[in-house]
Each structure stands twice: as C-alpha cells, then as structure tokens.
Design a protein around this motif. Structure first.
Motif: not given
Lengths: 120, 910
Positions: A31-33, A36-37, A51, A54-55, A83-84, A86, B19, B26-27, B30, B55
């Motif tokens: 997932h996103g976070y 990122k890490k 964020p 990334l998205y 959480r999504r 990928y 979007f 999710d954002m 995060m 950002d």
C-alpha cells in the motif's frame, strides 16, 4: 506520444521514482505508505514520495496498465482493510525488466564506465 | 492528530474531483502514518506539514493544468491533434487562455522569489488572522444553538420596574400559572440551579445541580445517551428521587460506564436513582450543571407566590411572535391583579414580564465584541490588500516595458489586464492555503487564551464554513489588489513607453498618485485600528485601577455549602461556621477569618425591598430596593472595608439581641441623603411580616459587588447570626474569607485540612486567592484588548512597510534626477527635507482620514469601554501622532539614501 500497451520499449526510459516503484512492486504487493518507505530505503533516502506525488504516479501507472489495484488483501487482522494495495501487471514486469536491462547495458559501455571510475 | 487530518483532508480539495474521490482515504491514511512516525520518533511536525503542503500545491496544480491542457499539450505536431485543437478552440479559448496565464504567472512569480515570498506571507498573515477569528465567530455566533428548533425558543423573565434589574427569575407559582393559562407558547419548561455535595468512597465532591421540569426536557429537545431523561412520570410530585447525569460528569466521575444507570447516587445525604445520562453537548442555557433532578412541582402545595429562582424557557407556538406573546402575557397579568389582590404577584406596571429570544439571551453580551473583532481583522485584511496592491503596482511600473513590448506585439489590453489579475489571484490562493494553516495555529492559540465567559468557545474548530470563507476571501483579496495594477496596465501608452529607450525614470503621474493614495489608505486604516486598541487599553487600565472597595492582596476565599439533612437547624449551621472560623483563625499565618453570603466579584447579592421608618416612600408605597448581604462580625475588617459612620457588627449582635444592620455608602446617599442613618430603623420586607424593625448601626464603604465595571448599588448587611428565619436557607451557602500574613496560596493545604477536621463531608469549593478572583473578572476584557492590540500592532507594521515601500520606490526611480540636482548644487539637507516632507504629507493626510473614520466608527466600542469616551481626545491624538512618527521613521532610510546619492555614479549609470 502515448506508450503502446503492446510495446514495453515505448515506456522507456523510466523516471527514477517510477522505476523504483515498479521494482518494489515486482517483489511484493504494497500500500501507499509501505511503498513510500520501501522506495526511500532502496534509494537511500534520496527519493521521498509525498502522498500527492505517489498517488498521482499510481494513478498514471494504473492508466498505463503497468500496475493494478490488488483484489487480494492481507489477513484482516494483519492490516487495516481500508488500505488499497497495488500489484504489478505482466506488462509492468516487462517494462521494469527492459529498463533494468537497458541500465545494465548502459553501464557496460566503455565511456560510462570511464566516467564512473573518474568519480571514484 | 484529528485536526491535522481534517486540515489535510481540506487541502486535498486542490485535486480534481475524480482523483480525490479515488485516493482521498489512502492519502489521508498515508499522511496519518507519517504523523504517527514523526510522533514516535519525536521529530517536529512542521517539517511534515511543509513537505505535505509543497507536495499538495505542486502536484495538485500540475494535475489541474495537465488535465485541462492535455489536448493542447506537447503532441501538437500530428494532423489529428491540430484538427482537434481547431475544433475545441472556440469553446476552449477562455479556459486555455486562463491556463496559459496561470502557467505564465507561476513562472513569473517563481522568477521573483523575494517578491512572491513577501506577498504570499503578507496575504497568509491577513487570511490566517481572518480565518482564526472567523472560526470563533462562526462557532460562537453562527452555529445553531444545541436545542431543538432554537430560533423559536424564548426566555421568560419577570421584572421589577422600581429596581434596575432588567431581568429577574420567575417564581414556581408564576411559572405553573403561565404554563396553564397562555396560548402563545407551544410549551414551557423551567429550571433552577443549585449545588449539592456528592459523597462516595472517594470522598466528597461539590457538583452543580439543575432541577428541571419534564416539559423543559421536551422544549429543549434533550435526549438521553444512556437510559432515559426526566419524563412526566419522574416529574410527578412524590414519584421518588431520580437523577440524570450530564455526559461530562458521567465521563469524569464514572468513566463513562453505562452500567451506572439503575444504581444510586448519594447526594446531600440522600440516595437518588440514576435513570440516565444526557447526550454529549446537552446544555442548559447559561448554566453549567453536572446532574439534573426533576422539579416535581406540586401546585397545590405552593402557597407563596414570591421566591424567584426559576429560569423559564418557552417555545413560541407556530405563527406567534415575541411581541404577540408579550401582549398576551400582559393581558393575563392585568387579570391577575384582581385574582391575587394583596398577594405578591406579577402585574403589568410594577412587576411585568419580559421575553427575550434565547439566542439574544446567550449571545447578546458577546455579539458586539465579536463584531468589533471581525471588523478589526477585516481592516487588517484590507491593509494587507493595499500593501500587496502597492507591491504589485510598484512592480507593474517596473514591468511597463515588458508590457509595452507585449502590447506592441499585439496583445490586447484586456488580455494583459487579465494576465496581471491571474498573477495576483495566484498569489492570493497560495497565500490563502498558507493562511489556512496559520489559521489552525491561530485557533489553537485563541483557545489557549480562553478567558472564560464566552459562550461556546470550547466548541470552536475549523470547519467547511471556514474553509469556504477563506477561499472566498483569498479570491476576493486577489481581485481586490490585482485590479489596480491591471487597470493601470490597460492605460499604458505604448509609443511613449518604448520611446524612453527601455528606461522609465519618471513614473506616470497617475501611477505615483495611486501609490501614494494606497499608502495614505494604509496610514488611515492603521490609525483607526490604533485608536480602537488605544481606547480598549485605556479602558482596561482604568478597570485595573478601579478601587474595588476592599483589599484583595493577601486574602483568600472559598465556598462551603451545608446540606439541610446534616445541618437542619439554625444552631447547627451557625455552630459549624463558628467552628471553622475559629479552626482557621488558629492557623499560623492567618490574621482573621470571616463569613459572607455573597463574595464580591463572584456572586451578586439578591435584590430585596425595604422601608425606612417615618419616611414617605413614594406615591405607590413602593418599597426601596436594596441588595441584601449577610456577614459575620469580622467581615469588614478582614476585607479592609472602611467603616465610615457608626460601628461594624459585634459578636453580641446575635439572635435574641435587637436586630441591627449596616448599610453601604450608596444606600446612605440614595435613601438617607443628608440625614445621619445611624440610629434610624428599617423594615425588611423579605424578613416577613412579624420580623422586627431593624436598627441601622453603621455605614461602610461601597464594594464593587458585581465586578469592577458594574456600578455599586445600595446595599444592606445583616449579621449572619441574625439572618431572618424566612431567608435562612440562603445562609447554608456562604463564602469564608481569610486575611493572611503570608502568601495566600501557601495556606491552601492547611485551610483544606482545617475544614476537613470539622466535617469530612463538606468539601472546600473554589479556593482561590482574592487577587485571582479580582483578576478573573478582567479576563474577558484582557482577551479582547489583547487581540485588538495585536491587530493594531500588525496594522502599524504593515502601514510603516507601506510608507517605506512607496518612499523607497520613488527615491530609487528618481536617483538620476536627484543626481542631476546634486550636480547642480542642491544641498543634502534640502533633499532630506524634501523626501521626509513627502512622507509627512502622506502620513498627515492618512492620519486625518483615519481620525475622521474613527470619529464615526468608534461608537461600536461603546459597550466594551469603561470610564473612557469613545472619542477620547488623548487616544485619538496619540494614535495620529504615533502613525506620523512611524511613517517618518520608515521614510528616514530612503531619505538618507537620497541625500547620499553620488551625482557622478548616478549619471554615469545612464
């Protein structure tokens, strides 16, 4: 020009961030976070994805069919269900391996090696 | 953490909707992960916010542009694309143009980083201050009150026209009769507040209790979170003893355990069944209570029509108005005059009713102050706008050549104006985003300064309304300060422009006039704000110097309250007071101890009626109204209240001895005039028919009983030990004052211990040093004074920067001219005088305009001022003076620069 879905070469060269994201996703679903890490770790902190960045990238990669949203989630107790996640597609794998190949090829050329050694 | 996430979610609105819908959750997740990481590792949150905002702005804007321009983007070379472009051009032209403008504006601004930073920060400050204040105003004034259909609720008060009390509570008998006999209201409810002592295994605690009618619960629309609220069943006389907990008390005392419903609460020695818990946010207007109990009024058992202690709230029937309802009540009261002849009862002339809309009742007090704040912060924003307009205009002047070239190349004037406008809106939007962030910080600061006494301040938060407001303000700001430079650009004469060989040493007459005009406006605005804060500061310093009539240094006070169960008789109560006063008096560091019924500054006394023996008291046999106080013998000496005539109370003034009283100086002046009151006798109506005449034995100095800014009123003290039987219940709630020879705070623990030694079940409440009690009454004034002063200081800075900017700009433009004049023999001093003179002229005109505006507008401050006229000459003059001095100081640097121009260098440069 829009890359053609049938020709992995048309996606190259990849930007460093894109390359790293695909590289990370080719070994695990994240997932996103997490991404990122992992990206930050592999780039030794040089690439820090916020964020939005990334998205935006994820949306583009999904559009280009290099990745998809994973329908499989980890066990519910293991992580937050909202959480999504990928997953990389076959096309994505092709693209990232072509890129890797391209980089290796590039690094083998004589002048690139000479330049690299000049840095040592 | 939650507020950060909410703000972040707000910022996500930068992104295109589709979007956002897809990735918002999710954002935010995060971002939250990031927050948690930072918190765990102890790193600052500022860094995270900085990165997040960068950002958001970068990717958000990029996505919006790339989306709208994707058809006119890079791949323009194919035939297909050209065709498509042509087709879409007609309807896309506007959008495209705007986007091109936007991109160009971003590039231009990025190239002028210094200018952009200053402008963005200035705007952010203005907008941040505005959104913080607007958050407060929106929560306090605009958010609906937490009652069902609040606009139709009114508070029913009674009045005594012979007295200055504008509103007075209603007696139970009156309430029951109103409810039965009026049709203007859908329904009516009532509550009265008191305090009670709750005892459990942990000890004793003093809590606020409201006794409420079942109809009140319905009128206000209260609901239970757990269990049930007070209903008709519980409110029946003799139904049993029930209690409903407030959400706060339930959480604080029972850890929000739902199983508490059905158990017993031991209150004032009796066991009450807990039947439910109110919803969070449930409130009673103007009261803060921990529990509610049913009133259980028994109309048949109530014979006494006086005893005013209920707050009555009514819901207007559909279609009826406050005026209509008042008329109906008056009609009813006129009828009562006959029915209850000879009894204490409301009637239309001397004891009429008064209806006040609930929101006026709750907010009436703070509304003017809030509007002043909004006005002040609006002025600051206006200043910010003029300042940025100034910057833009000055910059526009130096961009005349660029604009001239573009005009020559065929750009329409409207097109150029639009582009300049885009630039300023862009600045404003970025400023707005940063400002919103500053606003969240500002709200936190405001909440930390919570002065108390401002209703609903704790509910303040940034909400969608604030975000909308901020967005609107940003865009309006952008247009406001962009419009002048844009208008200026549209008027440029191209030929003249390009003819000056790319140099424009002298500025257009109208341009420099606009610049000075803006500086004048800034000075004027700053003068207005400075006068406002000056008036408040002066009033505040008066308030601080008001003599309260007693000594507060080295004094402390606390409240006790004796339940009638354990202290049923007069002897028990007086015995208890004797015991704790002597126990405390024996403590080392204590000089004296006394008892008083209503502590100055904290509770005002009750208004009662009295007659003076042998005096004509007016045609209507109207009683004289007087504030009734009870005190123990040592009270006056303990608080340092001077005895002006006669004597204070003695220990011998006890029950059985002849009743005595002491009056204050105001009472003497009002009711005795030149006569000596000592030795005259009065009759206390509240003491009942068979109570003796009371002899006045002394006159004491006035005490500011209801706050420093409230006028003193005629007051009468009776010895606590001689409290008349009818009002005896009141003396169960009293305050103890202690005069100490050491720091009062150091005595707190020993005082608590001493009270505990007499009776463990009586808690010490509100133990405070007296200086603190006095200071607390000033908190609200301090709060408003401070905020307005901050705005005024900001205004002063902005205005001085504005003046500096204009003067510096004109000096820089005129360097060549000055150089020539110096070469021709002009003196340094003369140049210095000239530049300073220009600044003085600007400041003078601005100050005059500001004074005129303030003369008209300062009246809005009237209700906030104490002892200061809204047109105080001294404040007006100093504000103008300060502005002129600051303006001259701001002009000094450029003036010196002008006087030191080296003719050779300046001429060679051309």
């Amino acid at each position: 020009m829009r890359p053609s879905p049938t020709d992995p070469e048309s996606y190259l060269p990849l930007k460093p961030g894109t390359f790293l994201v695909l590289l990370v996703l080719s070994s695990e679903e994240l997932h996103g976070y997490g991404l990122k890490k992992e990206v930050a770790r592999r780039s030794e902190g040089r690439i820090d994805m916020e964020p939005g960045m990334l998205y935006r990238l994820m949306a583009r990669l999904v559009d280009q069919e290099l990745i998809v949203e994973a329908d499989r989630r980890p066990l519910p107790d293991q992580d937050d269900e909202r959480r999504r996640y990928y997953r990389i597609t076959q096309l994505g794998r092709d693209v990232v391996s072509r890129e890797a190949h391209r980089m290796v090829q590039l690094s083998q050329t004589a002048d690139v090696r000479a330049l690299a050694h000049a840095h040592d | 953490m939650r507020i950060s996430q909410r703000v972040y979610r707000l910022f996500l609105r930068i992104y295109p909707a589709e979007f956002r819908v897809r990735h918002e959750t999710d954002m935010v997740e995060m971002f939250r992960d990031g927050l948690r990481d930072r918190r765990e590792t102890g790193r600052s949150l500022m860094g995270l916010w900085w990165k997040a905002v960068r950002d958001l702005v970068v990717t958000g804007l990029a996505m919006r542009f790339s989306r709208a321009t994707q058809n006119s983007g890079r791949s323009t070379h194919t035939y297909e694309n050209r065709q498509r472009r042509r087709r879409t051009r007609v309807w896309r032209n506007g959008v495209e143009e705007a986007l091109v403008d936007a991109r160009f504006a971003i590039r231009t601004l990025l190239r002028n980083k210094g200018f952009a930073t200053v402008a963005v920060l200035t705007i952010a400050l203005g907008i941040g201050a505005n959104s913080a204040i607007f958050s407060v105003v929106s929560s306090v004034l605009m958010r609906p009150l937490p009652y069902r259909d609040a606009p139709r609720l009114v508070v029913v008060w009674t009045r005594f026209t012979n007295d200055n009390q504008p509103t007075f509570p209603v007696s139970p008998a009156e309430y029951i009769d109103y409810r039965a006999e009026t049709s203007a209201f859908e329904d009516m409810g009532a509550f009265g507040t008191s305090t009670a002592t709750v005892t459990d295994d942990d000890g004793a605690e003093r809590i606020g209790v409201a006794s409420v009618t079942a109809s009140l619960v319905d009128v206000l629309g209260h609901r239970a979170a757990v269990g049930r609220t007070i209903g008709v069943e519980e409110d029946r006389p003799g139904a049993g003893r029930f209690v409903v907990l407030s959400h706060g008390y339930w959480t604080r005392h029972f850890g929000a355990d739902p199983r508490v419903v059905g158990t017993q609460l031991r209150m004032d020695g009796a066991d009450l069944e807990i039947i439910g818990v109110m919803e969070r946010g449930t409130a009673l207007p103007g009261a803060s209570v921990d529990v509610m109990v049913p009133s259980q009024f028994d109309r048949a058992g109530i014979t006494n029509r006086s005893g005013h202690w209920l707050t009555v709230i009514a819901r207007l029937a559909p279609g009826s108005t406050i005026e209509g309802a008042t008329a109906e009540l008056d009609l009813m009261l006129a009828g009562w005059a006959d029915v209850y002849a000879g009894q204490h009862t409301p009637e239309p002339t001397r004891h009429p009713m008064k209806l006040v809309a609930l929101d006026d009742q709750i907010l009436g007090d703070v509304r003017p102050a809030m509007f002043v704040l909004v006005g002040a912060v609006g002025l600051v924003l206006l200043l910010v706008c003029t300042n940025v307009a100034n910057l833009l205009l000055a910059r526009g002047e130096s961009r005349r050549r660029e604009i001239g070239v573009r005009t020559a190349l065929g750009a329409g004037r409207a097109r150029i104006a639009k582009q300049l406008l885009t630039e300023s809106v862009m600045l404003a939007v970025v400023g707005g985003v940063v400002g919103l962030l500053l606003g969240t910080v500002g709200v936190d600061l405001l909440l930390k300064m919570d002065p108390g006494g401002i209703p609903r301040l704790s509910e303040v938060s940034l909400d969608a309304r604030v975000a909308t407001f901020t967005a609107a303000v940003s865009i309006a700001t952008g247009i406001l300060f962009g419009v002048l430079p844009a208008a200026g650009a549209a008027r440029i004469d191209v030929a003249a422009m390009l003819n000056t060989e790319g140099r424009s040493e002298t500025m257009g007459r109208s341009g420099s006039r606009t610049l000075s005009g803006l500086a004048v406006a800034q000075v004027a605005l700053a003068v207005v704000l400075l006068i406002g804060s000056g008036l408040l500061i002066k009033s505040f310093s008066y308030l601080q110097r008001v003599n309260p009539g007693f000594v507060s240094e080295h004094r402390l006070a606390f409240d006790v309250s004796l339940p009638s169960r354990s202290y049923p008789e007069r002897e028990d109560v007086l015995g208890y007071y004797d015991a704790i006063t002597s126990e405390i008096a024996a403590l080392p560091g204590v000089s004296s101890v006394a008892l008083v019924r209503n502590l100055p500054m904290r509770t005002s006394s009750r208004t009662e009626g009295m007659l003076i023996e042998g005096k004509q008291i007016g045609p209507n046999e109207e009683a004289l109204s007087i504030q009734y106080q009870g005190a123990s013998p040592g009270y006056f000496s303990t608080l340092g209240i001077p005895v002006l005539r006669g004597r204070a109370f003695l220990d011998s003034d006890r029950l059985g001895a002849p009743p005595v009283a002491v009056i204050n100086e105001s009472a003497r002046r009002a009711y005795w005039g030149d006569e000596n009151p000592v030795g005259t006798r009065i009759y206390a109506i509240w003491a009942g028919r068979d109570y003796d005449w009371i002899t006045v034995v002394g006159v004491v100095g006035d005490v500011r009983q209801s706050g420093l800014s409230a006028a003193t009123r005629p007051e009468i003290y009776l010895p606590a030990a001689q409290t008349p039987p009818l009002s005896f219940g009141w003396i169960r709630n009293a305050s103890i004052v202690v005069s100490a020879s050491v720091e009062p705070e150091s005595l707190f623990p020993v005082v608590r211990a001493a009270v505990g030694r007499i009776d463990q079940s009586i808690p010490v409440v509100n133990l405070q040093s007296f200086e603190r009690v006095v200071a607390d009454t000033l908190l609200r004034d301090r709060f408003f004074t401070m905020l307005l002063s901050i705005f005024a200081a900001a205004a002063l800075i902005i205005a001085s920067v504005g003046v500096y900017g204009v003067i510096a700009f004109s000096v820089a433009r005129r360097t060549k001219e000055i150089g020539i004049r110096m070469a021709l023999g002009a003196q340094q001093q003369q140049l210095l005088r000239e530049v300073l003179g220009a600044a003085a002229k600007m400041a003078g005109v601005g100050a005059t305009v500001g004074l005129a505006v303030a003369l008209v507008t300062s009246r809005v401050l009237e209700s906030q001022l104490y002892g200061v006229s809204v047109r105080d000459v001294y404040v007006f003059a100093s504000a103008a003076g300060v502005l002129v001095i600051v303006a001259l100081a701001a002009a000094l640097l450029p003036a010196l620069r002008a006087s030191r121009v080296d003719p050779v260098t300046s001429l060679r440069e051309s």
